[in-house]
Design a protein around this motif. Structure first.
Motif, mmCIF file in Angstrom:
data_model
loop_
_atom_site.group_PDB
_atom_site.id
_atom_site.type_symbol
_atom_site.label_atom_id
_atom_site.label_comp_id
_atom_site.label_asym_id
_atom_site.label_seq_id
_atom_site.Cartn_x
_atom_site.Cartn_y
_atom_site.Cartn_z
ATOM 1 N N PRO B 149 0.822 -1.213 0.000
ATOM 2 C CA PRO B 149 0.000 0.000 0.000
ATOM 3 C C PRO B 149 0.855 1.262 0.000
ATOM 4 C CG PRO B 149 -0.740 -1.538 1.681
ATOM 5 C CD PRO B 149 0.522 -2.088 1.139
ATOM 6 N N ALA B 150 2.030 1.166 0.555
ATOM 7 C CA ALA B 150 2.882 2.355 0.617
ATOM 8 C C ALA B 150 3.339 2.787 -0.773
ATOM 9 C CB ALA B 150 4.095 2.066 1.479
ATOM 10 N N LEU B 151 3.181 1.881 -1.778
ATOM 11 C CA LEU B 151 3.654 2.205 -3.123
ATOM 12 C C LEU B 151 2.716 3.163 -3.853
ATOM 13 C CD1 LEU B 151 4.734 -1.257 -4.533
ATOM 14 C CD2 LEU B 151 6.079 0.371 -3.257
ATOM 15 N N SER B 152 1.464 3.214 -3.379
ATOM 16 C CA SER B 152 0.437 3.880 -4.161
ATOM 17 C C SER B 152 0.844 5.284 -4.616
ATOM 18 C CB SER B 152 -0.880 3.927 -3.403
ATOM 19 O OG SER B 152 -0.637 4.519 -2.147
ATOM 20 N N ILE B 153 1.275 6.125 -3.710
ATOM 21 C CA ILE B 153 1.695 7.470 -4.114
ATOM 22 C C ILE B 153 3.205 7.653 -3.952
ATOM 23 C CG2 ILE B 153 1.472 9.957 -3.627
ATOM 24 C CD1 ILE B 153 -0.915 8.862 -5.063
ATOM 25 N N PRO B 154 3.717 7.301 -2.777
ATOM 26 C CA PRO B 154 5.135 7.631 -2.578
ATOM 27 C C PRO B 154 6.091 6.689 -3.305
ATOM 28 C CG PRO B 154 4.187 6.723 -0.573
ATOM 29 C CD PRO B 154 3.143 6.651 -1.602
ATOM 30 N N PHE B 155 5.515 5.811 -4.133
ATOM 31 C CA PHE B 155 6.365 4.821 -4.801
ATOM 32 C C PHE B 155 7.512 5.471 -5.572
ATOM 33 C CE2 PHE B 155 6.949 1.577 -8.290
ATOM 34 C CZ PHE B 155 7.585 0.673 -7.481
ATOM 35 N N PHE B 156 7.152 6.516 -6.334
ATOM 36 C CA PHE B 156 8.177 7.175 -7.141
ATOM 37 C C PHE B 156 8.666 8.464 -6.490
ATOM 38 C CE2 PHE B 156 5.957 4.677 -10.438
ATOM 39 C CZ PHE B 156 7.050 3.970 -10.895
ATOM 40 N N ASP B 157 8.362 8.594 -5.197
ATOM 41 C CA ASP B 157 8.700 9.832 -4.504
ATOM 42 C C ASP B 157 10.201 10.114 -4.636
ATOM 43 O OD1 ASP B 157 8.211 12.055 -3.028
ATOM 44 O OD2 ASP B 157 8.623 11.045 -1.126
ATOM 45 N N GLY B 158 10.477 11.244 -5.243
ATOM 46 C CA GLY B 158 11.884 11.616 -5.387
ATOM 47 C C GLY B 158 12.559 10.978 -6.579
ATOM 48 N N PHE B 214 9.552 -1.918 -18.345
ATOM 49 C CA PHE B 214 8.531 -1.572 -17.351
ATOM 50 C C PHE B 214 8.710 -2.406 -16.082
ATOM 51 C CE2 PHE B 214 4.239 -2.245 -15.572
ATOM 52 C CZ PHE B 214 3.892 -0.928 -15.318
ATOM 53 N N THR B 215 8.890 -3.714 -16.280
ATOM 54 C CA THR B 215 9.074 -4.610 -15.130
ATOM 55 C C THR B 215 10.342 -4.235 -14.368
ATOM 56 O OG1 THR B 215 8.108 -6.312 -16.520
ATOM 57 C CG2 THR B 215 9.070 -7.052 -14.467
ATOM 58 N N ALA B 216 11.408 -3.924 -15.125
ATOM 59 C CA ALA B 216 12.689 -3.625 -14.491
ATOM 60 C C ALA B 216 12.602 -2.371 -13.633
ATOM 61 C CB ALA B 216 13.761 -3.452 -15.571
ATOM 62 N N VAL B 217 11.958 -1.333 -14.181
ATOM 63 C CA VAL B 217 11.892 -0.074 -13.423
ATOM 64 C C VAL B 217 10.995 -0.230 -12.183
ATOM 65 C CG1 VAL B 217 9.979 1.056 -14.653
ATOM 66 C CG2 VAL B 217 11.777 2.435 -13.668
ATOM 67 N N MET B 218 9.946 -1.029 -12.343
ATOM 68 C CA MET B 218 9.066 -1.274 -11.188
ATOM 69 C C MET B 218 9.824 -2.050 -10.115
ATOM 70 S SD MET B 218 6.117 0.088 -11.817
ATOM 71 C CE MET B 218 4.784 -0.677 -10.938
ATOM 72 N N TYR B 219 10.569 -3.034 -10.545
ATOM 73 C CA TYR B 219 11.326 -3.854 -9.596
ATOM 74 C C TYR B 219 12.382 -3.005 -8.890
ATOM 75 C CZ TYR B 219 14.575 -7.346 -7.819
ATOM 76 O OH TYR B 219 15.389 -8.068 -7.014
ATOM 77 N N LYS B 220 13.091 -2.190 -9.696
ATOM 78 C CA LYS B 220 14.150 -1.340 -9.166
ATOM 79 C C LYS B 220 13.579 -0.380 -8.128
ATOM 80 C CE LYS B 220 18.149 0.833 -9.192
ATOM 81 N NZ LYS B 220 19.314 0.224 -8.580
ATOM 82 N N GLN B 221 12.414 0.186 -8.453
ATOM 83 C CA GLN B 221 11.792 1.157 -7.551
ATOM 84 C C GLN B 221 11.323 0.469 -6.275
ATOM 85 O OE1 GLN B 221 12.141 4.145 -8.563
ATOM 86 N NE2 GLN B 221 11.216 5.068 -6.756
#
Lengths: 105, 266
Positions: B149-158, B214-221
């Motif tokens: 759930p923490a990914l919803s907004i702050p996932f890409f924070d920063g 797409f998968t890689a960037v999601m995994y990395k994040q």
């Protein structure tokens, strides 16, 4: 320019002439072509086919297939009831046009 | 010596020189393209009938057996230029193989239908696989968001670069199958054949690349998040707790069984 005007005048009355030819007797495409050519009303045959198709699609003409000893079956065109009514109206219109033109020239 | 071919025109068989055939075929196709759809079949039947009549007459008059280019040119003059049939601007010519052009209209239509069915047989499974993979990729993303759930907004924070990259590759992954579908349908309608192998190679490679990125960037994040870093310990703890609870419940159950056995013995 001159040829274009002549061509347009002839094209304008072509549908009426086709209906007159078919009204005399059922006719297949080549017979209609010959009649139009002998009256010097048709320069190229290609003009006729789309007109026949359009008249048929509008319910003015219908056709039947008839076997031919000279080759494949032929498509014989005839007027529908609606076509006969239209031709009657066009006959009246043609008389009116003739009188109008005669008064001018 | 000239090469000839045999054609069926309005139910009559003609032997025709190759160059004459090309000229006649182009002429008829040109006319056909200019006709409105509702008149096309009727008018083409009439024209083919007329051409066959004129060819028969020309062959008889010259007492020959093979139609040559001069006969075709004469017929073209007599019937008229394709522009007489309508259409001021010549539409784009359909490229069709000429090998089977001598066949009758029914055979031609049958061949087109068979080709379309074969293309559909190949196309449907390919599109189904693409669609399935696309859904899987989307599911992966949605799953990641739901799982954490923490990914919803702050996932890409920063990390807005990563966010943009994920958005671009995710959009490509969704849009490519739709593009492939539309392109194939248009190609089938216009050219009566599916796109060439090169098209499939490029789009599938591009699509797999977008899924991978797409998968890689999601995994990395995701691996940057403390929840993910702590995940192995959390899982181990859950297993430990669960196993402890299991042992306790087994011991309780064993005691109950012993009591029950004593009662029966008494």
């Amino acid at each position: 320019m001159v040829e274009n005007i002549k061509s347009q005048m002839r094209k304008g009355i072509l549908e009426y002439c086709i209906l007159c030819i078919i009204d005399r007797k059922e006719a297949y495409t080549s017979e209609i072509l010959e009649a139009l050519k002998s009256a010097d009303l048709l320069v190229v045959e290609g003009t006729l086919y789309p007109l026949l198709s359009r008249l048929k699609n509008n319910g003015i003409l219908t056709y039947r297939w008839e076997e031919s000893s000279a080759g494949p079956p032929r498509k014989y065109f005839c007027l529908t009831t609606e076509g006969k009514q239209l031709l009657s109206q066009l006959n009246g219109e043609w008389q009116a046009i003739r009188q109008s033109i005669d008064r001018i020239i | 010596m000239k090469e000839t071919r045999t054609i069926n025109l309005n139910g009559l068989v003609f032997h025709i020189d190759n160059d004459a055939f090309q000229a006649l075929n182009n002429y008829l196709q040109d006319i056909e393209l200019r006709l409105p759809a509702d008149e096309r079949e009727d008018v083409m039947t009439d024209i083919e009938a007329r051409v066959s009549e004129l060819l028969q007459a020309a062959l008889f008059a010259k007492n020959v057996q093979v139609v040559d280019i001069k006969m075709i040119e004469t017929i073209k003059e007599q019937i008229g230029a394709p522009s007489e049939f309508g259409g001021n601007k010549r539409p784009k010519i359909k490229v069709r193989p000429t090998e089977n052009s001598g066949c009758g209209r029914v055979l031609k239509i049958t061949l087109i239908v068979i080709a379309a069915l074969i293309a559909a047989q190949v196309l449907i499974p390919v599109l189904a696989v693409l669609f399935g993979l696309c859904i899987a990729a989307l599911g992966l993303g949605v799953g990641a968001f739901s799982f954490l759930p923490a990914l919803s907004i702050p996932f890409f924070d920063g990390h807005w670069g990563s966010a943009l990259f994920a958005f671009a590759t995710g959009s490509l992954a969704v849009c490519l199958p739709i593009y492939v579908l539309i392109k194939t349908i248009v190609s089938l309608i216009r050219n009566h054949k599916a796109p060439q192998g090169k098209f499939w190679l490029i789009t599938i490679l591009l699509w797999l690349l977008s899924i991978g990125c797409f998968t890689a960037v999601m995994y990395k994040q995701a691996t940057r998040l403390p929840e993910i870093k702590a995940l192995p310990q959390t899982i181990q703890q859950a297993i430990d707790n669960d196993s402890t609870g299991f042992e306790e419940s087994m011991e309780d159950w064993a005691e109950e069984v012993e009591d029950w056995a004593e009662e029966i013995g008494d």
